[in-house]
Design a protein around this motif. Structure first.
Motif, PDB file in Angstrom:
ATOM      1  N   MET A  29       0.857  -1.189   0.000  1.00 46.35           N
ATOM      2  CA  MET A  29       0.000   0.000   0.000  1.00 46.35           C
ATOM      3  C   MET A  29       0.882   1.224   0.000  1.00 46.35           C
ATOM      4  SD  MET A  29      -3.271  -0.197   0.007  1.00 46.35           S
ATOM      5  CE  MET A  29      -4.370   0.846   0.934  1.00 46.35           C
ATOM      6  N   GLY A  30       0.812   2.015  -1.040  1.00 55.45           N
ATOM      7  CA  GLY A  30       1.411   3.340  -1.130  1.00 55.45           C
ATOM      8  C   GLY A  30       2.697   3.559  -0.357  1.00 55.45           C
ATOM      9  N   ASP A  31       2.603   4.302   0.748  1.00 56.66           N
ATOM     10  CA  ASP A  31       3.819   4.851   1.337  1.00 56.66           C
ATOM     11  C   ASP A  31       4.457   3.937   2.389  1.00 56.66           C
ATOM     12  OD1 ASP A  31       1.859   7.256   3.245  1.00 56.66           O
ATOM     13  OD2 ASP A  31       1.860   5.080   3.172  1.00 56.66           O
TER      14      ASP A  31
ATOM     15  N   ALA B 269      13.303  -7.188   7.800  1.00 59.04           N
ATOM     16  CA  ALA B 269      13.129  -6.380   6.605  1.00 59.04           C
ATOM     17  C   ALA B 269      11.762  -6.610   5.965  1.00 59.04           C
ATOM     18  CB  ALA B 269      14.227  -6.703   5.591  1.00 59.04           C
ATOM     19  N   VAL B 270      11.214  -7.811   6.105  1.00 61.28           N
ATOM     20  CA  VAL B 270       9.968  -8.088   5.403  1.00 61.28           C
ATOM     21  C   VAL B 270       8.752  -8.098   6.322  1.00 61.28           C
ATOM     22  CG1 VAL B 270      10.976  -9.354   3.496  1.00 61.28           C
ATOM     23  CG2 VAL B 270      10.382 -10.558   5.585  1.00 61.28           C
ATOM     24  N   SER B 271       8.947  -8.350   7.617  1.00 60.94           N
ATOM     25  CA  SER B 271       7.763  -8.548   8.449  1.00 60.94           C
ATOM     26  C   SER B 271       7.398  -7.266   9.175  1.00 60.94           C
ATOM     27  CB  SER B 271       8.007  -9.664   9.461  1.00 60.94           C
ATOM     28  OG  SER B 271       8.909  -9.235  10.436  1.00 60.94           O
ATOM     29  N   ARG B 272       6.123  -7.131   9.464  1.00 59.36           N
ATOM     30  CA  ARG B 272       5.606  -5.975  10.190  1.00 59.36           C
ATOM     31  C   ARG B 272       4.651  -6.485  11.255  1.00 59.36           C
ATOM     32  NH1 ARG B 272       8.897  -4.144   7.962  1.00 59.36           N
ATOM     33  NH2 ARG B 272       9.122  -2.371   6.572  1.00 59.36           N
ATOM     34  N   ALA B 273       4.557  -5.723  12.351  1.00 63.07           N
ATOM     35  CA  ALA B 273       3.534  -6.058  13.339  1.00 63.07           C
ATOM     36  C   ALA B 273       2.167  -5.780  12.721  1.00 63.07           C
ATOM     37  CB  ALA B 273       3.721  -5.217  14.586  1.00 63.07           C
ATOM     38  N   THR B 274       1.192  -6.604  13.024  1.00 62.97           N
ATOM     39  CA  THR B 274      -0.151  -6.380  12.493  1.00 62.97           C
ATOM     40  C   THR B 274      -0.777  -5.196  13.232  1.00 62.97           C
ATOM     41  OG1 THR B 274      -1.224  -7.807  14.085  1.00 62.97           O
ATOM     42  CG2 THR B 274      -0.381  -8.850  12.112  1.00 62.97           C
ATOM     43  N   PRO B 275      -1.809  -4.583  12.634  1.00 62.99           N
ATOM     44  CA  PRO B 275      -2.437  -3.427  13.296  1.00 62.99           C
ATOM     45  C   PRO B 275      -2.865  -3.737  14.725  1.00 62.99           C
ATOM     46  CG  PRO B 275      -3.278  -3.672  11.086  1.00 62.99           C
ATOM     47  CD  PRO B 275      -2.381  -4.834  11.317  1.00 62.99           C
ATOM     48  N   LEU B 276      -3.410  -4.946  14.960  1.00 58.38           N
ATOM     49  CA  LEU B 276      -3.840  -5.282  16.318  1.00 58.38           C
ATOM     50  C   LEU B 276      -2.644  -5.373  17.261  1.00 58.38           C
ATOM     51  CD1 LEU B 276      -6.637  -7.888  15.658  1.00 58.38           C
ATOM     52  CD2 LEU B 276      -6.865  -5.796  16.959  1.00 58.38           C
TER      53      LEU B 276
ATOM     54  N   ALA C 277      -1.281   7.077  14.229  1.00 60.13           N
ATOM     55  CA  ALA C 277      -0.425   7.797  13.295  1.00 60.13           C
ATOM     56  C   ALA C 277       0.541   6.857  12.579  1.00 60.13           C
ATOM     57  CB  ALA C 277       0.365   8.872  14.053  1.00 60.13           C
ATOM     58  N   ASN C 278       0.694   5.625  13.087  1.00 59.26           N
ATOM     59  CA  ASN C 278       1.542   4.623  12.442  1.00 59.26           C
ATOM     60  C   ASN C 278       1.046   4.394  11.011  1.00 59.26           C
ATOM     61  OD1 ASN C 278       2.527   2.028  11.599  1.00 59.26           O
ATOM     62  ND2 ASN C 278       3.085   1.649  13.730  1.00 59.26           N
ATOM     63  N   PRO C 279       1.970   4.390  10.031  1.00 61.41           N
ATOM     64  CA  PRO C 279       1.519   4.284   8.628  1.00 61.41           C
ATOM     65  C   PRO C 279       0.785   2.984   8.312  1.00 61.41           C
ATOM     66  CG  PRO C 279       3.896   4.072   8.806  1.00 61.41           C
ATOM     67  CD  PRO C 279       3.412   4.534  10.131  1.00 61.41           C
ATOM     68  N   ILE C 280       0.838   1.996   9.208  1.00 64.70           N
ATOM     69  CA  ILE C 280       0.164   0.737   8.892  1.00 64.70           C
ATOM     70  C   ILE C 280      -1.341   0.860   9.100  1.00 64.70           C
ATOM     71  CG2 ILE C 280       0.119  -0.467  11.124  1.00 64.70           C
ATOM     72  CD1 ILE C 280       1.479  -2.799   9.503  1.00 64.70           C
ATOM     73  N   MET C 281      -1.772   1.927   9.809  1.00 61.01           N
ATOM     74  CA  MET C 281      -3.196   2.090  10.083  1.00 61.01           C
ATOM     75  C   MET C 281      -3.893   2.727   8.882  1.00 61.01           C
ATOM     76  SD  MET C 281      -3.780   0.952  13.059  1.00 61.01           S
ATOM     77  CE  MET C 281      -2.875   0.472  14.522  1.00 61.01           C
ATOM     78  N   GLY C 282      -5.082   2.241   8.579  1.00 62.23           N
ATOM     79  CA  GLY C 282      -5.849   2.799   7.470  1.00 62.23           C
ATOM     80  C   GLY C 282      -6.995   3.634   7.997  1.00 62.23           C
TER      81      GLY C 282
ATOM     82  N   TRP D 296      -5.644  -4.810   5.370  1.00 63.16           N
ATOM     83  CA  TRP D 296      -6.531  -5.699   6.120  1.00 63.16           C
ATOM     84  C   TRP D 296      -7.986  -5.271   5.972  1.00 63.16           C
ATOM     85  CZ3 TRP D 296      -1.566  -5.134   8.067  1.00 63.16           C
ATOM     86  CH2 TRP D 296      -0.897  -6.323   8.357  1.00 63.16           C
ATOM     87  N   GLU D 297      -8.225  -3.943   6.051  1.00 63.96           N
ATOM     88  CA  GLU D 297      -9.618  -3.502   5.990  1.00 63.96           C
ATOM     89  C   GLU D 297     -10.198  -3.754   4.607  1.00 63.96           C
ATOM     90  OE1 GLU D 297      -9.429   0.469   7.300  1.00 63.96           O
ATOM     91  OE2 GLU D 297      -8.384   1.234   5.547  1.00 63.96           O
ATOM     92  N   TRP D 298      -9.348  -3.736   3.563  1.00 67.48           N
ATOM     93  CA  TRP D 298      -9.874  -4.032   2.229  1.00 67.48           C
ATOM     94  C   TRP D 298     -10.222  -5.504   2.089  1.00 67.48           C
ATOM     95  CZ3 TRP D 298     -12.096  -1.225  -1.190  1.00 67.48           C
ATOM     96  CH2 TRP D 298     -11.894   0.149  -1.139  1.00 67.48           C
ATOM     97  N   ILE D 299      -9.370  -6.373   2.654  1.00 69.51           N
ATOM     98  CA  ILE D 299      -9.721  -7.795   2.642  1.00 69.51           C
ATOM     99  C   ILE D 299     -11.040  -7.989   3.379  1.00 69.51           C
ATOM    100  CG2 ILE D 299      -9.007 -10.073   3.431  1.00 69.51           C
ATOM    101  CD1 ILE D 299      -6.146  -9.200   3.006  1.00 69.51           C
ATOM    102  N   GLY D 300     -11.207  -7.240   4.491  1.00 66.60           N
ATOM    103  CA  GLY D 300     -12.461  -7.305   5.234  1.00 66.60           C
ATOM    104  C   GLY D 300     -13.639  -6.910   4.366  1.00 66.60           C
ATOM    105  N   ASN D 301     -13.481  -5.837   3.567  1.00 68.24           N
ATOM    106  CA  ASN D 301     -14.573  -5.423   2.688  1.00 68.24           C
ATOM    107  C   ASN D 301     -14.966  -6.528   1.726  1.00 68.24           C
ATOM    108  OD1 ASN D 301     -14.664  -2.937   3.811  1.00 68.24           O
ATOM    109  ND2 ASN D 301     -13.377  -1.938   2.263  1.00 68.24           N
TER     110      ASN D 301
END
Lengths: 351, 226
Positions: A147-149, A177-184, A202-207, A214-219
Motif C-alpha cells: 500500500m502506497g507509502d 526487513a519483510v515482516s511488520r507487526a499487524t495493526p492489532l 499515526a503509524n503508517p500501517i493504520m488505514g 486488512w480492511e480491504w480484505i475485510g470489505n
C-alpha cells in the motif's frame, strides 16, 4: 429453492452439502484475490498445502474408519476448512506449520469426534489454535501490505515459494526487513506502552478504520458474506450476533475513554472479525441450532473477541472465542429450544 | 475374596485395572508432570513408595480404624508418608525435587492411593496389601514413564534427558534425536492428547483380543472374556 425456516427433525432443506460448500468457497474468492494483491502469492501456496493435507487427511480417516472415501472427498467440506485455515495463517508460513494445522483440523477435530455433522469444535479454528500455540514464532510473521507509502519489501514468487518449502528467507533479507507487526499488535503494544489511540493510529500501517490492506480484505469478505446471506446459505443471526457482541462493549468503552480504547470501527475492520462473523462462526455443524440460540452464540463470540483483544495476552481472539462458544453450544441449545406450537410455554422448558 | 496368583494380580494392576488408564485416578499429577521421562520416573517412584507403605500401614491398623472416620485416618497416614518421601527427595534428589515442585506434596491428594486403601488394604492382610500397592503403583509409574517418554520425544526430540537429576553426576543430554520439537506436546494440551491416545490404544488392543477369543470360542460371549 425451498428452505426450512426452522430446522425441525422432519423438515429438511433440499440442498446438498457439496453445492453449499462450493458456494461458500466461491464467496471467498474476492477476498482471496485481495489477499494475494496485498500480501503476495504466499496465500496461494498456503491454500495449496492446506488443501492437500486436509483432503489427504480426510481420505486417510475415511479409509481407516472403513467408510467410502469418495463421499468425503467430493463434499468439499475439507476444502472449506483448508481455505479458512489459509486465511488465518500469515502469507509467509512454512509448509509444515500449515500442514500440521490442516491435519489436526481434519483428523482430530473432525473425524475423531465422529466426522462431518458430529464435530463439536470448528475444525479450522481448532487446527489454527494448535499451530498458534505450537509455532508462535511462525504465526507472528506478517509481511507489510502492499500500500502506497509503506516501505514494502517486495518478495518474488520464487522467494515466497522457497520460504514456504524451507522456512528460510534469502540471505540478503532478514525477517525484520519483510515482516511488520499487524495493526492489532501495534495497537496492543502501543496501549501497553501507555500511548494514546490517536498517537498509535499515526503509524503508517493504520488505514481508515483498521489496518491498511486488512480492511480491504475485510470489505471483500463482507461482500462474499452478504452474497451468502442473499443466497440464504447462511442466516443473519450469527453475523449480527457477532457484530453486536463486539460493537456494543467497544462503543461503550470508546465513548467512556477514547484515549485508551480504539474505535468500534477499528475492532470491526481488524483481524478476523468479518471472516469470523460470516464464514467461521456460521459453520452449521458446530454452531447453535435455533435462531435465538444462534443470536446468543454469535453475541458470546463477539463479547469474547472484545475481552481477549482488550485484556488478553493475544492480539486477536477470534479462534479462542469461537472454540469457547463451541463448548457452550449444548447449553445454549438446551435453554433456547424453540416453543412447540400448541404446547404451554412453560411446559416446553427442559424438565 | 479369593487370592489370585501374583502374576495374575500383576496383569490386573498393569493392564486390566491400571489406575491411570482404566480407573482414571490421579490424573492431576499424571497430566501435570509427564513433560519428560525423568519427571515421570521420579513421580512414579515416589507414588509407588507411598502406595506400598500406605497399603501396608492401613492394612496393619485396619482392625482399630473406625469405619465412620476411616477416610481422615487414611489421609493422615498417607500425608505422613508423603512428608517422609518429600524430605527424602529434598535430601537426595534436590534437582528433581525442584523440577517436580508442588506435585510431590500433592501425592497426598492422589485418589489412586486413597482408593487402594479403601478398596483393598482395609480388608486384606498386610502381605497381599503391600503386593497390591506394588502392582498398582507399578502400573501407575509405568504409565507415567510411557507418557513422559512420548511427550519428551515429540516435544524436545530427546529421550532420557536430565537423568542426572535421579542418578547424580554431570548433566546428561540423553538420546538426542533432533534439537527442538513440537512445542504443543510439552504444553498442557499435549498431556491430554497423549493420555487419550494411550487409552485409545489400550482399548483397541483389548477389543482385538476379545474378538480373537470370541472367534476361538464362539459359544462364550464377551462377559466370559473378562
Amino acid at each position: 429453492m425451498d428452505f426450512a425456516r426452522r430446522p425441525s427433525p422432519y423438515w429438511s432443506a433440499r440442498v446438498a452439502v457439496p453445492s453449499l460448500m462450493l458456494q461458500v468457497l466461491a464467496a471467498l474468492i474476492p477476498a482471496a484475490i485481495a489477499h494475494v494483491w496485498f500480501f503476495g502469492p504466499g496465500f496461494i501456496f498456503n491454500l495449496l498445502v492446506a488443501s492437500i493435507f486436509a483432503v489427504g487427511g480426510e481420505w486417510l480417516m475415511m479409509v481407516l474408519r472403513k467408510r467410502p472415501p469418495e463421499v468425503a472427498l467430493t463434499d468439499y467440506t475439507a476444502l472449506v476448512t483448508a481455505a479458512l485455515l489459509a486465511f488465518a495463517v500469515p502469507s509467509l508460513t512454512p509448509w509444515w506449520v500449515t500442514a500440521t494445522g490442516a491435519l489436526f483440523a481434519i483428523v482430530v477435530a473432525k473425524h475423531l469426534y465422529g466426522g462431518l455433522g458430529f464435530n463439536i469444535f470448528n475444525p479450522a479454528m481448532a487446527g489454527y489454535v494448535v499451530i498458534l500455540i505450537a509455532f508462535p514464532m511462525h504465526l507472528n510473521l506478517w509481511i507489510a501490505p502492499r500500500m502506497g507509502d509503506i516501505d514494502y519489501q517486495y518478495l518474488t514468487v520464487l522467494q515466497t515459494l522457497k520460504y514456504t518449502l524451507t522456512g528460510s528467507l534469502p540471505d540478503v533479507l532478514g525477517f525484520d526487513a519483510v515482516s511488520r507487526a499487524t495493526p492489532l499488535d501495534v495497537m496492543k503494544s502501543g496501549l501497553n506502552g501507555m500511548r494514546t489511540v490517536s498517537e498509535i493510529r499515526a503509524n503508517p500501517i493504520m488505514g481508515d478504520f483498521g489496518g491498511r490492506g486488512w480492511e480491504w480484505i475485510g470489505n471483500f469478505l463482507a461482500i462474499g458474506g452478504f452474497w451468502l446471506l442473499i443466497k440464504k446459505i447462511i442466516r443473519w443471526h450469527i453475523p449480527v450476533g457477532v457484530g453486536v457482541g463486539l460493537m456494543l462493549p467497544a462503543t461503550i468503552m470508546y465513548l467512556v475513554d477514547p484515549g485508551s480504547h480504539p474505535s468500534p470501527g477499528f475492532h470491526l475492520f481488524s483481524g478476523a472479525t468479518i471472516l469470523c462473523a460470516f464464514f467461521i462462526a456460521t459453520d452449521p455443524v458446530s454452531a447453535a441450532t435455533s435462531p435465538k440460540g444462534r443470536l446468543v452464540f454469535g453475541f458470546g463470540i463477539g463479547i469474547l473477541i472484545f475481552c481477549i483483544r482488550t485484556w488478553g495476552s493475544y492480539a486477536d481472539g477470534v479462534a479462542f472465542a469461537v472454540l469457547i462458544m463451541n463448548m457452550a453450544v449444548p447449553a445454549i441449545d438446551l435453554v433456547t429450544r424453540p416453543h412447540i406450537v400448541g404446547h404451554d410455554r412453560k411446559r416446553t422448558k427442559p424438565s | 475374596m479369593t487370592s489370585p496368583g501374583f502374576i495374575d494380580r500383576f496383569k490386573t494392576g498393569l493392564w486390566h485395572e491400571n489406575p491411570g488408564l482404566v480407573q482414571l485416578l490421579g490424573l492431576c499429577p499424571l497430566l501435570a508432570v509427564t513433560s519428560s521421562f525423568v519427571n515421570g520416573l521420579g513421580l512414579g517412584i515416589a507414588t509407588l513408595a507411598v502406595l506400598i507403605a500406605s497399603n501396608g500401614l492401613v492394612s496393619a491398623t485396619r482392625r482399630w480404624i473406625q469405619a465412620e472416620i476411616r477416610i481422615p485416618i487414611y489421609v493422615l497416614i498417607i500425608a505422613s508418608l508423603v512428608t517422609c518421601i518429600e524430605l527424602i527427595f529434598k535430601a537426595w534428589f534436590p534437582a528433581l525435587d525442584r523440577s517436580l515442585g508442588i506435585f510431590i506434596p500433592l501425592i497426598v491428594t492422589n485418589c489412586a492411593i486413597v482408593a487402594r486403601a479403601e478398596v483393598f488394604a482395609s480388608r486384606n492382610p498386610i502381605g497381599s496389601s503391600m503386593a497390591d500397592g506394588f502392582v498398582m503403583g507399578s502400573g501407575f509409574a509405568l504409565l507415567l514413564m510411557a507418557i513422559g517418554a512420548f511427550r519428551e520425544l515429540l516435544g524436545q526430540g530427546s529421550l532420557f534427558a536430565r537423568m542426572d537429576m535421579l542418578l547424580g553426576g554431570d548433566p546428561m543430554r540423553g538420546l538426542v534425536i533432533t534439537d527442538g520439537g513440537w512445542l504443543l506436546a510439552i504444553l498442557p494440551p499435549g498431556a491430554f492428547f497423549s493420555l487419550a491416545l494411550a487409552i485409545a490404544i489400550k482399548n483397541s488392543i483389548d477389543r482385538r483380543q476379545r474378538e480373537k477369543r470370541q472367534q476361538a470360542m464362539p459359544g462364550r460371549g464377551r462377559h466370559a472374556s473378562q
